[in-house]
Scaffold this motif. Structure first.
Motif, PDB file in Angstrom:
ATOM      1  N   GLY A  88     -30.477 -15.798  -0.991  1.00 34.52           N
ATOM      2  CA  GLY A  88     -29.380 -14.834  -0.865  1.00 34.52           C
ATOM      3  C   GLY A  88     -29.677 -13.502  -1.511  1.00 34.52           C
ATOM      4  N   GLY A 120     -18.053 -16.437  -1.362  1.00 29.51           N
ATOM      5  CA  GLY A 120     -18.909 -17.629  -1.407  1.00 29.51           C
ATOM      6  C   GLY A 120     -18.486 -18.578  -2.519  1.00 29.51           C
TER       7      GLY A 120
ATOM      8  N   LEU B 104     -25.148  -7.289   7.962  1.00 31.09           N
ATOM      9  CA  LEU B 104     -25.175  -8.738   8.194  1.00 31.09           C
ATOM     10  C   LEU B 104     -25.983  -9.444   7.100  1.00 31.09           C
ATOM     11  N   THR B 107     -24.048  -9.473   3.885  1.00 34.65           N
ATOM     12  CA  THR B 107     -22.941 -10.426   3.940  1.00 34.65           C
ATOM     13  C   THR B 107     -23.444 -11.853   3.717  1.00 34.65           C
ATOM     14  N   ILE B 108     -24.486 -12.223   4.462  1.00 31.13           N
ATOM     15  CA  ILE B 108     -25.028 -13.577   4.323  1.00 31.13           C
ATOM     16  C   ILE B 108     -25.601 -13.763   2.917  1.00 31.13           C
ATOM     17  N   LEU B 111     -22.828 -14.242   0.352  1.00 31.06           N
ATOM     18  CA  LEU B 111     -22.238 -15.584   0.467  1.00 31.06           C
ATOM     19  C   LEU B 111     -23.157 -16.635  -0.160  1.00 31.06           C
ATOM     20  N   LEU B 112     -24.456 -16.543   0.162  1.00 29.99           N
ATOM     21  CA  LEU B 112     -25.416 -17.520  -0.378  1.00 29.99           C
ATOM     22  C   LEU B 112     -25.470 -17.425  -1.906  1.00 29.99           C
TER      23      LEU B 112
END
Lengths: 209, 163
Positions: A88, A120, B104, B107-108, B111-112
């Motif tokens: 991430g 998250g 994008l 965002t990912i 979240l991760l």
């Protein structure tokens, strides 16, 4: 210390860190990413130096029973969680420190990353609330609990207790390992610099002809 | 002032941070960020959900929302310190990611990071600046995890950059 006192100390610490990180453009993500992708070690060296100082300082005080160590069990979830985090942070281009620092510089992408870190966390809290696994209080007993993939709790203080050897001895061993990595990086940089000089010389020679 | 004109050597900056972190370790505890962020998440969720939040065991057992949690203020301090540094150096300006693919990825990635912090119970800061220097077993597990993750992440990042 009172709650307000703790918060003030934390805020002052954070402010100085924010200022120093902003001025030095240190980035934890870059410390790992640049070393792997581009073989540049500007941030990696800084991270290693900080870890050497911290290991020495922390284990020195732990030897005398001072300092507030973090008390929680670890397990395979520690590895898995940081693996997900590692992917991430490279994708987001920022870690927990640089999101705050870049947000302070006006980087909207960093603010966006921060918002989705919160999202998250909230999503994970929903999943955790549904099944309580793996870092659930019942499985975190301080002892290895292999069924729950928990390995228990151990640090420099428990090593000192168990072996009767001062924590600083273990600390110095860790400092030596970190220093060996640091030296290896310096050697690699020296080779890179030599290579750059050779390339520059051959360009000069070609230009002269 | 010279300090706000030139870029500071990160080794010097991190040496100063390490010494301060040792003091913090003696007074309240080593530097972490993830815990404060989780508490902020809880406080924000409480604004939206009110007492309903308490029905979720996570916010009842593990992180009961509390505005007096010291780790929150480390993060707010970093935001403040960076803002002051950027303003005094004339480096503050609004920057937006340009391409859709950047939005994008961020965002990912965000979240991760959030999921990872909560699954592991630690963030990268506590890994490098807390757990490992305390020689906590979790530090070594966390470092192996983050190095492997960063490697995979770099691989994906490179693919996207090239594509």
């Amino acid at each position: 210390m009172s709650v307000v006192g703790e918060c003030i100390v934390a805020f002052i610490f954070g402010s100085v860190v924010g200022l120093l990180v902003q001025r030095s453009r240190f980035c934890n993500t870059a410390a790992l990413r640049d070393a792997m992708l581009f073989s540049t070690y500007r941030n990696t060296k800084a991270l290693l130096v900080a870890m050497m100082i911290l290991t020495f300082g922390f284990t020195l005080f732990i030897t005398f029973g001072e300092g507030k160590t973090m008390h929680f069990d670890v397990g395979l979830n520690t590895f898995a969680g940081l693996f997900i985090f590692g992917v991430g942070m490279v994708l987001a281009g920022a870690c927990t420190v640089s999101t705050w620092v870049k947000a302070g510089e006006g980087n909207i992408g960093a603010v966006w990353a921060l918002i989705f870190t919160f999202v998250g966390m909230f999503l994970f809290s929903l999943v955790w609330s549904a099944n309580y696994w793996p870092p659930a209080p019942v499985s975190m007993t301080g002892e290895p609990n292999l069924e729950a993939l928990q390995l228990g709790y151990a640090n420099a203080a428990t090593l000192q207790e168990k072996f009767g050897i001062p924590a600083i001895v273990f600390g110095l061993m860790q400092v030596a390992v970190l220093y060996a990595i640091y030296r290896a990086i310096l050697r690699k940089e020296a080779i890179q610099a030599g290579h750059h000089r050779d390339v520059a010389k051959s360009h000069e020679a070609a230009a002269a002809e | 002032m010279e300090f706000f004109k030139k870029t500071l050597d990160p080794v010097i900056a991190l040496m100063a941070i390490a010494v301060l972190d040792i003091f913090l370790f003696l007074i309240v505890g080593a530097w972490t960020v993830g815990g404060g962020e989780t508490m902020m998440t809880g406080l924000i969720a409480e604004v939206f959900m009110g007492d309903d939040l308490k029905r979720l065991p996570f916010w009842n057992l593990v992180f009961v929302p509390d505005a007096g949690y010291w780790k929150i203020y480390i993060s707010l301090g970093m935001l403040f310190g960076a803002f002051v540094g950027a303003k005094l150096s004339n480096e503050f300006y609004l920057r937006f990611p340009r391409r859709m693919s950047e939005w994008l990825m961020i965002t990912i990635g965000g979240l991760l990071m959030g999921v990872g912090i909560r699954l592991a119970f630690v963030c990268n800061v506590s890994t490098f600046f807390g757990l490992t220097p305390e020689m906590n077993l979790g530090g070594y597990l966390a470092i192996s995890g983050i190095v492997a993750g960063a490697w995979v992440g770099s691989f994906i990042y490179k693919k996207i950059l090239e594509g």
